[in-house]
Design a protein around this motif. Structure first.
Motif, PDB file in Angstrom:
ATOM      1  N   LEU A  76      -4.056  13.745 -18.934  1.00  0.00           N
ATOM      2  CA  LEU A  76      -3.845  14.567 -18.071  1.00  0.00           C
ATOM      3  C   LEU A  76      -3.713  15.730 -18.224  1.00  0.00           C
ATOM      4  CD1 LEU A  76      -2.112  14.834 -15.322  1.00  0.00           C
ATOM      5  CD2 LEU A  76       0.199  14.437 -16.437  1.00  0.00           C
ATOM      6  N   ALA A  81      -3.832  17.947 -13.688  1.00  0.00           N
ATOM      7  CA  ALA A  81      -3.180  17.060 -12.471  1.00  0.00           C
ATOM      8  C   ALA A  81      -4.013  16.990 -11.151  1.00  0.00           C
ATOM      9  CB  ALA A  81      -1.927  17.500 -12.184  1.00  0.00           C
ATOM     10  N   LEU A  84      -7.393  15.071 -12.326  1.00  0.00           N
ATOM     11  CA  LEU A  84      -7.078  13.864 -12.519  1.00  0.00           C
ATOM     12  C   LEU A  84      -6.489  13.059 -11.183  1.00  0.00           C
ATOM     13  CD1 LEU A  84      -7.106  11.398 -14.686  1.00  0.00           C
ATOM     14  CD2 LEU A  84      -4.812  12.050 -15.205  1.00  0.00           C
ATOM     15  N   GLY A  85      -5.816  13.599 -10.389  1.00  0.00           N
ATOM     16  CA  GLY A  85      -5.287  13.008  -9.165  1.00  0.00           C
ATOM     17  C   GLY A  85      -6.522  12.817  -8.235  1.00  0.00           C
ATOM     18  N   ALA A  88      -8.156   9.642  -9.454  1.00  0.00           N
ATOM     19  CA  ALA A  88      -7.415   8.526  -8.889  1.00  0.00           C
ATOM     20  C   ALA A  88      -7.453   8.231  -7.603  1.00  0.00           C
ATOM     21  CB  ALA A  88      -5.991   8.808  -9.524  1.00  0.00           C
ATOM     22  N   ASN A  89      -7.401   9.288  -6.760  1.00  0.00           N
ATOM     23  CA  ASN A  89      -7.781   9.126  -5.314  1.00  0.00           C
ATOM     24  C   ASN A  89      -9.072   8.307  -4.893  1.00  0.00           C
ATOM     25  OD1 ASN A  89      -4.974   9.944  -4.690  1.00  0.00           O
ATOM     26  ND2 ASN A  89      -5.910  11.879  -4.225  1.00  0.00           N
ATOM     27  N   SER A  94      -3.072   4.841  -8.894  1.00  0.00           N
ATOM     28  CA  SER A  94      -2.012   6.026  -9.176  1.00  0.00           C
ATOM     29  C   SER A  94      -2.915   6.796 -10.234  1.00  0.00           C
ATOM     30  CB  SER A  94      -0.725   5.579  -9.415  1.00  0.00           C
ATOM     31  OG  SER A  94      -0.934   4.936 -10.709  1.00  0.00           O
ATOM     32  N   GLN A  95      -2.408   8.003 -10.348  1.00  0.00           N
ATOM     33  CA  GLN A  95      -3.053   9.082 -11.324  1.00  0.00           C
ATOM     34  C   GLN A  95      -2.228   8.505 -12.703  1.00  0.00           C
ATOM     35  OE1 GLN A  95      -1.778  13.161 -10.548  1.00  0.00           O
ATOM     36  NE2 GLN A  95      -1.649  13.609 -12.811  1.00  0.00           N
ATOM     37  N   GLN A  96      -1.307   7.844 -12.753  1.00  0.00           N
ATOM     38  CA  GLN A  96      -0.645   7.219 -14.051  1.00  0.00           C
ATOM     39  C   GLN A  96      -1.723   6.114 -14.464  1.00  0.00           C
ATOM     40  OE1 GLN A  96       3.261   5.650 -13.715  1.00  0.00           O
ATOM     41  NE2 GLN A  96       3.300   5.533 -16.048  1.00  0.00           N
ATOM     42  N   ALA A  98      -4.882   5.821 -13.513  1.00  0.00           N
ATOM     43  CA  ALA A  98      -6.304   6.510 -14.089  1.00  0.00           C
ATOM     44  C   ALA A  98      -6.082   6.821 -15.395  1.00  0.00           C
ATOM     45  CB  ALA A  98      -6.542   7.359 -13.011  1.00  0.00           C
ATOM     46  N   ALA A  99      -4.978   7.688 -15.631  1.00  0.00           N
ATOM     47  CA  ALA A  99      -4.665   8.224 -17.072  1.00  0.00           C
ATOM     48  C   ALA A  99      -4.608   7.082 -18.074  1.00  0.00           C
ATOM     49  CB  ALA A  99      -3.579   9.128 -17.009  1.00  0.00           C
TER      50      ALA A  99
END
Length: 154
Positions: A76, A81, A84-85, A88-89, A94-96, A98-99
């Motif tokens: 992250l 954010a 990464l967001g 993820a989309n 979710s971003q979490q 993906a991270a």
């Protein structure tokens, strides 16, 4: 198999059915990691990792052929954010998630690149020299970009 496709395959395996298909993941991963013409630039990836102080010890281990761990918080921090967001989309998680997936996959990609003999070629491009720079050792190939990380060699 090229590194971008390998990364997409590993990430799809890690994220399972919750994620988009492998082609979508490959495209999104290429965008996130700065792939050009469908090819991952491992030198650029190593430079990104080297720019994150929290990842430098892990990177040194990866480049030395050892095992390394990167945590999702470091991913992250490295990408931010928003970026990464967006990734993820694109892949439908979710971003979490993906991270976490990237934290597992990126060390594997770097290790795979080194094991396949591609790491020195990719990093040679940082200095404009290519694989022939390998004769001077890894520290010479990395030059100013990672010299301090690898013990001050330049």
């Amino acid at each position: 198999m090229d590194l971008l496709q390998l990364g997409a395959q590993l990430l799809k395996s890690k994220l399972g059915n919750q994620a988009a298909g492998q082609d979508v993941i490959s495209s999104a991963l290429g965008g996130l990691l700065g792939a050009q013409n469908g090819q991952l630039d491992i030198g650029k990836l190593v430079q990104q990792l080297a720019g994150n102080a929290g990842v430098q010890a892990a990177l040194k281990s990866m480049l030395g052929g050892g095992q390394a761990n990167i945590n999702p918080a470091q991913i992250l921090e490295m990408f931010g954010a928003a970026k990464l967001g967006g990734f993820a989309n694109q892949i439908g998680v979710s971003q979490q998630a993906a991270a976490g997936g990237l934290a597992d996959v990126l060390p594997q990609l770097i290790s795979q690149a080194g094991g396949a003999g591609n790491l020195l070629q990719g990093l040679g491009g940082l200095l404009g020299g290519g694989a022939q720079n390998a004769a001077g050792g890894l520290g010479d190939v990395l030059g100013g970009a990672l010299g301090g990380l690898l013990g001050g060699k330049k």
